[in-house]
Design an enzyme around this catalytic site. Structure first.
Site, PDB file in Angstrom:
ATOM      1  CG  ASN A 109      -1.465   1.348   1.564  1.00  0.00           C
ATOM      2  OD1 ASN A 109      -2.395   1.830   0.940  1.00  0.00           O
ATOM      3  ND2 ASN A 109      -0.858   2.007   2.559  1.00  0.00           N
ATOM      4  CE1 TYR A 155      -0.028   8.214  -6.724  1.00  0.00           C
ATOM      5  CE2 TYR A 155      -1.872   8.397  -8.250  1.00  0.00           C
ATOM      6  CZ  TYR A 155      -1.364   8.003  -7.029  1.00  0.00           C
ATOM      7  OH  TYR A 155      -2.186   7.375  -6.108  1.00  0.00           O
ATOM      8  CB  THR A 186      -5.469   9.636   2.566  1.00  0.00           C
ATOM      9  OG1 THR A 186      -4.933  10.016   1.292  1.00  0.00           O
ATOM     10  CG2 THR A 186      -6.449   8.490   2.391  1.00  0.00           C
TER      11      THR A 186
HETATM   12  N1  NAD Z   1      -5.863   9.011  -1.379  1.00  0.00           N
HETATM   13  C1  NAD Z   1      -6.190   8.814  -2.630  1.00  0.00           C
HETATM   14  O1  NAD Z   1      -7.001   9.567  -3.208  1.00  0.00           O
HETATM   15  C2  NAD Z   1      -5.635   7.624  -3.371  1.00  0.00           C
HETATM   16  C3  NAD Z   1      -6.246   7.242  -4.579  1.00  0.00           C
HETATM   17  C4  NAD Z   1      -5.738   6.158  -5.283  1.00  0.00           C
HETATM   18  C5  NAD Z   1      -4.659   5.460  -4.786  1.00  0.00           C
HETATM   19  N2  NAD Z   1      -4.068   5.862  -3.603  1.00  0.00           N
HETATM   20  C6  NAD Z   1      -2.917   5.067  -3.133  1.00  0.00           C
HETATM   21  O2  NAD Z   1      -3.199   4.574  -1.836  1.00  0.00           O
HETATM   22  C7  NAD Z   1      -1.960   4.297  -1.168  1.00  0.00           C
HETATM   23  C8  NAD Z   1      -2.012   4.867   0.246  1.00  0.00           C
HETATM   24  O3  NAD Z   1      -2.055   6.283   0.164  1.00  0.00           O
HETATM   25  P1  NAD Z   1      -2.959   7.189   1.108  1.00  0.00           P
HETATM   26  O4  NAD Z   1      -3.906   7.911   0.221  1.00  0.00           O
HETATM   27  O5  NAD Z   1      -3.458   6.434   2.271  1.00  0.00           O
HETATM   28  O6  NAD Z   1      -1.840   8.265   1.544  1.00  0.00           O
HETATM   29  P2  NAD Z   1      -1.268   8.733   2.953  1.00  0.00           P
HETATM   30  O7  NAD Z   1      -0.175   9.676   2.627  1.00  0.00           O
HETATM   31  O8  NAD Z   1      -2.387   9.212   3.828  1.00  0.00           O
HETATM   32  O9  NAD Z   1      -0.686   7.398   3.596  1.00  0.00           O
HETATM   33  C9  NAD Z   1       0.476   6.797   3.067  1.00  0.00           C
HETATM   34  C10 NAD Z   1       1.171   6.005   4.158  1.00  0.00           C
HETATM   35  O10 NAD Z   1       2.349   5.422   3.580  1.00  0.00           O
HETATM   36  C11 NAD Z   1       3.481   5.769   4.380  1.00  0.00           C
HETATM   37  N3  NAD Z   1       4.674   5.831   3.515  1.00  0.00           N
HETATM   38  C12 NAD Z   1       4.986   6.774   2.585  1.00  0.00           C
HETATM   39  N4  NAD Z   1       6.178   6.509   2.024  1.00  0.00           N
HETATM   40  C13 NAD Z   1       6.617   5.352   2.584  1.00  0.00           C
HETATM   41  C14 NAD Z   1       7.797   4.562   2.423  1.00  0.00           C
HETATM   42  N5  NAD Z   1       8.775   4.913   1.565  1.00  0.00           N
HETATM   43  N6  NAD Z   1       7.926   3.437   3.160  1.00  0.00           N
HETATM   44  C15 NAD Z   1       6.973   3.080   4.068  1.00  0.00           C
HETATM   45  N7  NAD Z   1       5.853   3.810   4.278  1.00  0.00           N
HETATM   46  C16 NAD Z   1       5.681   4.927   3.555  1.00  0.00           C
HETATM   47  C17 NAD Z   1       3.115   7.093   5.024  1.00  0.00           C
HETATM   48  O11 NAD Z   1       3.857   7.378   6.192  1.00  0.00           O
HETATM   49  C18 NAD Z   1       1.626   6.897   5.300  1.00  0.00           C
HETATM   50  O12 NAD Z   1       1.393   6.258   6.539  1.00  0.00           O
HETATM   51  C19 NAD Z   1      -0.864   4.883  -2.044  1.00  0.00           C
HETATM   52  O13 NAD Z   1      -0.261   3.845  -2.802  1.00  0.00           O
HETATM   53  C20 NAD Z   1      -1.622   5.828  -2.970  1.00  0.00           C
HETATM   54  O14 NAD Z   1      -0.956   6.053  -4.182  1.00  0.00           O
HETATM   55  C21 NAD Z   1      -4.531   6.906  -2.905  1.00  0.00           C
END
Ligand code: NAD
Length: 293
Positions: free
Chosen positions: A89, A155, A190
């Protein structure tokens, strides 16, 4: 899908979508191991999971580092006896903007975390999941893995790659009783738009964490993310989709038309190739054996 008493490792599990999935799988009875680069949010997340009665342990890790992945799988197997599932994730939003504004360091950060982090997670966890007799993997891609997003080049590139790899790995791991899914959400509320906060902890960012420039809360990106859906819906949707052994897990049915438009454009391009004077003769030739039919 069997959850009770089985163990899942979730990268980036301290916040946002990762934490929501950790909670949802934990409430189904799984033992949860969360790895995150931010130790403060990791400790806060573990406290919340434990107060919800979820068996959980965690470690500070950077998905870019192979050694950290080895520590993560060792924690899971030593603490809970085996590893049955992986949620790949952890991810970052990259640096949205026009092509010429992104440096190679920006690209490297996004590719290392979003793409090679996922690859390294697979390489570390899959041998253990095979050894445990099977289980599942969810790779967190994005709706940006289904549609190319303008001003989000790096991205989009990483998320399309994660969706494509998940298709390949689903076929490859099926004989080992390992279900592979690509989770493709659109906007979820998020802190993804504040990803630069984590970059200081990895690479490419020369400024100290507390001095990192974060986007204006009024910016379009900040607004669309904060107005996104509740991450808990994503966590619950993942359980629903895993139970149905879905390959693509969608959380935003309202994006269907946009994706259909892309497929229609791809299909139309095939039609033009079929009627091409140069390559049209290949239309009836059998496709290569390694392409899943
Ligand atoms: N939020 C959105 O709209 C959305 C939409 C589609 C996909 N995503 C994907 O969902 C996933 C989670 O993102 P989110 O939205 O919860 O973001 P977020 O920033 O709220 O959470 C991301 C988490 O990953 C951790 N992290 C970041 N870099 C890291 C690393 N190098 N090693 C270990 N941990 C690390 C952060 O500390 C955080 O706890 C990501 O892959 C993101 O691309 C998010």
């Amino acid at each position: 899908m069997d959850y009770v008493g089985r163990t899942v490792l979730i990268s980036g599990g301290a916040e946002g979508i990762g934490f929501a999935i950790a909670k949802a799988l934990g409430l189904e009875g799984m033992n949860v191991v969360i790895g995150d680069i931010n130790s403060d949010s990791l400790n806060a997340a573990l406290a919340k999971l434990r107060s919800a009665g979820i068996n959980s342990v965690g470690l500070t890790m950077d998905v870019v580092k192979a050694d950290d992945w080895q520590r993560a799988v060792a924690l899971a197997t030593e603490h809970f006896g085996a590893l049955h599932a992986l949620i790949n994730n952890a991810g970052v939003g990259g640096k949205p903007g026009p092509i010429e504004n992104n440096t190679l360091a920006d690209w490297q950060w996004c590719i290392d975390v979003n793409l090679l982090g996922v690859v390294q997670g697979m390489q570390a966890a899959v041998p253990h999941i095979k050894q445990a007799g099977g289980g599942f993997v969810v790779n967190v891609a994005s709706m940006a893995g289904m549609i190319g997003v303008p001003y989000g080049g790096e991205y989009t590139a990483t998320k399309l790659a994660v969706a494509g790899l998940s298709e390949a790995w689903a076929v490859e791991l099926n004989p080992f009783n390992i279900h592979v899914a690509a989770l493709c959400p659109a906007f979820v509320s998020t802190r993804i738009h504040l990803s630069e906060r984590n970059r200081a902890l990895t690479h490419g960012q020369t400024t100290k964490a507390e001095e990192v420039e974060l986007p204006d809360p009024e910016s379009v990106m900040s607004q669309v993310v904060t107005n996104g859906i509740d991450p808990n819906l994503v966590g619950q949707r993942v359980i629903e989709a895993l139970n149905d052994k879905e390959l693509y897990i969608f959380t935003h049915p309202n994006y269907r038309q946009a994706v259909q438009k892309r497929y229609a454009a791809i299909d139309a391009a095939f039609e033009r190739a079929e009627s091409s004077a140069i390559v049209g003769h290949l239309r009836d030739q059998a496709v290569d054996a390694f392409v899943p039919q």
